[in-house]
Design a protein around this motif. Structure first.
Motif, short mmCIF file in Angstrom:
data_model
loop_
_atom_site.label_atom_id
_atom_site.label_comp_id
_atom_site.label_asym_id
_atom_site.label_seq_id
_atom_site.Cartn_x
_atom_site.Cartn_y
_atom_site.Cartn_z
N LYS A 281 0.83 -1.21 0.00
CA LYS A 281 0.00 0.00 0.00
C LYS A 281 0.86 1.25 0.00
O LYS A 281 0.48 2.27 -0.55
N LEU A 286 -0.46 -1.37 -5.55
CA LEU A 286 -1.88 -1.51 -5.24
C LEU A 286 -2.67 -0.32 -5.77
O LEU A 286 -3.76 -0.50 -6.32
N ALA A 290 -5.77 -0.43 -8.23
CA ALA A 290 -7.06 0.08 -7.76
C ALA A 290 -7.62 1.12 -8.72
O ALA A 290 -8.82 1.15 -8.99
N ALA A 291 -6.75 1.95 -9.27
CA ALA A 291 -7.21 2.96 -10.22
C ALA A 291 -7.80 2.30 -11.46
O ALA A 291 -8.84 2.73 -11.99
N VAL A 293 -9.17 -0.67 -11.56
CA VAL A 293 -10.45 -1.28 -11.18
C VAL A 293 -11.53 -0.22 -11.09
O VAL A 293 -12.64 -0.40 -11.60
N ALA A 294 -11.21 0.92 -10.46
CA ALA A 294 -12.20 2.00 -10.32
C ALA A 294 -12.63 2.53 -11.68
O ALA A 294 -13.78 2.91 -11.87
N GLY A 296 -12.91 0.75 -14.30
CA GLY A 296 -13.61 -0.29 -15.05
C GLY A 296 -12.73 -0.96 -16.10
O GLY A 296 -13.21 -1.71 -16.95
N LEU A 298 -10.23 -3.04 -15.33
CA LEU A 298 -9.74 -4.30 -14.79
C LEU A 298 -10.75 -4.75 -13.74
O LEU A 298 -11.33 -3.93 -13.05
N ASP A 299 -10.97 -6.09 -13.65
CA ASP A 299 -11.87 -6.50 -12.58
C ASP A 299 -11.04 -6.80 -11.33
O ASP A 299 -9.83 -7.05 -11.42
N PRO A 300 -11.66 -6.75 -10.16
CA PRO A 300 -10.88 -6.85 -8.91
C PRO A 300 -10.20 -8.20 -8.70
O PRO A 300 -9.17 -8.27 -8.03
N ALA A 303 -7.08 -8.06 -10.66
CA ALA A 303 -6.17 -7.15 -9.97
C ALA A 303 -5.52 -7.86 -8.77
O ALA A 303 -4.32 -7.73 -8.54
N ALA A 304 -6.33 -8.62 -8.03
CA ALA A 304 -5.81 -9.35 -6.87
C ALA A 304 -4.74 -10.35 -7.31
O ALA A 304 -3.72 -10.52 -6.65
N LEU A 307 -1.63 -8.54 -7.94
CA LEU A 307 -1.05 -8.13 -6.66
C LEU A 307 -0.26 -9.28 -6.02
O LEU A 307 0.87 -9.11 -5.54
#
Lengths: 311, 311
Positions: A281, A286, A290-291, A293-294, A296, A298-300, A303-304, A307
């Motif tokens: 973080k 991350l 996250a940007a 994902v927000a 749209g 990339l799906d979470p 993204a995970a 990570l």
């Protein structure tokens, strides 16, 4: 650090105290301490004690300490409070009650909570046990303050698990609900001089009769005691020793300790991973994900996955 | 799966229901669903609602749905219960109260808990929000049932967070204790026709006056309402819209959603890692390491490190 461990090995109470504080606080030096203590693992019999509030856990612990000391055993006591550091009152009370042992170098008594420890109490308690084993304790009583799943789990991280009940508290039924029936090696019906003790005894024996058990399996012992008057404590000690003998001859001691070590390693590994994700973080990995994902893009889950690859 | 997402996109209630069930149950197809829904992320305004039991959350939610429907907005409601699936009574009650909306295709109401979802509710709730966004909801109300840290966290995973208070419940003080003062964008003093409402209003305004705020920061709105009579609901809607406008003009909408996505990705990553460590239990890696730890040949931190390397 090697000096501290060496002094704890000699049984110096202040060094033992400092090492357990390191465990509680999740000190960065823990891996080093753990490595130094590893060779002494498994030297003590770890006895877990659990039961509802008011059932007499501290009194029973205190009497067990007396009896074990009378038999010449070196004893450690960990009073574990998983819920919070704010129940200091009760723990302080217990400590004071146990002060008759404070001048005895053969007893080490300590209350602990898990503040910063990676993996919480399921990792912290075994580490504290290792410190006491390193310090030469032969029996370590792990008393859980409070009642709940966390306490049951901590108590079950023992070679021998004692479940305390008292008559007239509906405890036999409560025990079933809380899942302690599965973890108890020895039931202690405390306050056995009170009305209803026989009924509680029969309830428990009846419930134990219902369970299926293979030949050679341990049948939980049920012992009556009145700890406040020291009555029945020898029977409790005898039940603990009988269980220990069964653990050794049946090969279950090793199996149980390996299971415990697996829980411990898993808890530390998860705690370490959580800390590393926390470190991420601070960096940009991350936040970049996250940007996306927000936005749209990339799906979470994807993204995970990215990570995790970066760990 | 693509068919299910396509039908949900058209607003088919049964497809939406099935997708949210997949989310709740942590279905293995979730990553696929998430990938299909990713492009529709961020289309709705997500409004969190939290507050102590009895403060009127469900009544307020119900009235907000009415007002938003009257304004022609498509609305989704998620009633989130982080604690357990056993509070069905209260949720059922809420559902029945909201049944006046059940024949309206412009409203989707759903209670949910996190059963199998990797990462718990902090991952499950955003996923359910994505489903509703995909289904064309323009405003999504996330109502947390119960009170506690988990509820506060879930409610704060919103674009706009409403904290409900009622006079005479000591709620102003409770709000500070529970940490909701930090997360509230709008305070709703519900049951404003009762004695003490003015005092609660002044308490909250007073506490807000104490906090330091930079120029351009949002000053939480305090709105009085009597939801059971539908009074003040327009003011609540106006406050929500004012906050939304501020989020957009100040650039905070993106920042907030990126922070939310980071929490979500982190929760999924941790859940995935936990599941993988669980899978390792089936194999021999963890048990081999545990045996070495139990034998004192390896310390648990070194074992955890080896376990992580094997992931």
């Amino acid at each position: 650090m090697p000096t501290l461990v060496a002094k704890a090995r000699e049984g110096d109470p202040r060094s033992v105290a400092r090492l357990i504080s390191l465990v509680e606080n999740g000190d960065p030096a823990l891996p080093e301490v753990a490595a130094a203590l590893a060779p002494y693992a498994g030297r003590a019999q770890v006895v877990g004690l659990t039961g509802s509030p008011g059932v007499g856990k501290s009194t029973t612990t205190n009497e067990l300490v007396k009896a074990l000391r009378a038999a010449g055993r070196r004893v450690g006591v960990l009073a574990v409070d998983p819920s919070s550091p704010f129940t200091g009152g009760a723990i302080l009370g217990d400590r004071i009650r146990m002060q008759e042992h404070t001048t005895d170098r053969g007893v080490y008594i300590r209350s602990m909570s898990s503040r910063g420890q990676l993996g919480g109490l399921s990792a912290a308690t075994p580490q504290a046990v290792r410190v006491l084993e390193g310090a030469g304790c032969e029996v370590i009583l792990v008393e859980t303050v409070g009642v709940g799943q966390a306490e049951v789990e901590v108590a079950s991280l023992a070679d021998t698990t004692l479940v305390l009940l008292a008559p007239g508290m509906g405890d036999a039924i409560q025990a079933v609900k809380a899942g302690v029936l599965e973890i108890a090696d020895v039931f202690v019906i405390n306050k056995a001089d009170r009305p209803g003790a026989d009924a509680t005894y029969r309830d428990i024996q009846g419930m134990l009769g219902l369970g299926e058990r293979a030949a050679g399996d341990w049948r939980p012992q049920v012992v009556r005691a009145t700890a406040v008057r020291g009555e029945g404590i020898d029977d409790v000690v005898a039940a603990i020793e009988k269980h220990r003998a069964w653990l050794e001859t049946s090969g279950n001691l090793t199996a149980r300790r390996e299971r415990r070590a697996a829980v411990e390693v898993e808890a530390i590994a998860l705690g370490t991973l959580r800390a590393r994700i926390g470190d991420l973080k601070e960096g940009t990995a991350l936040s970049t994900l996250a940007a996306a994902v927000a936005a749209g893009e990339l799906d979470p889950y994807a993204a995970a996955e990215q990570l995790i690859k970066g760990l």
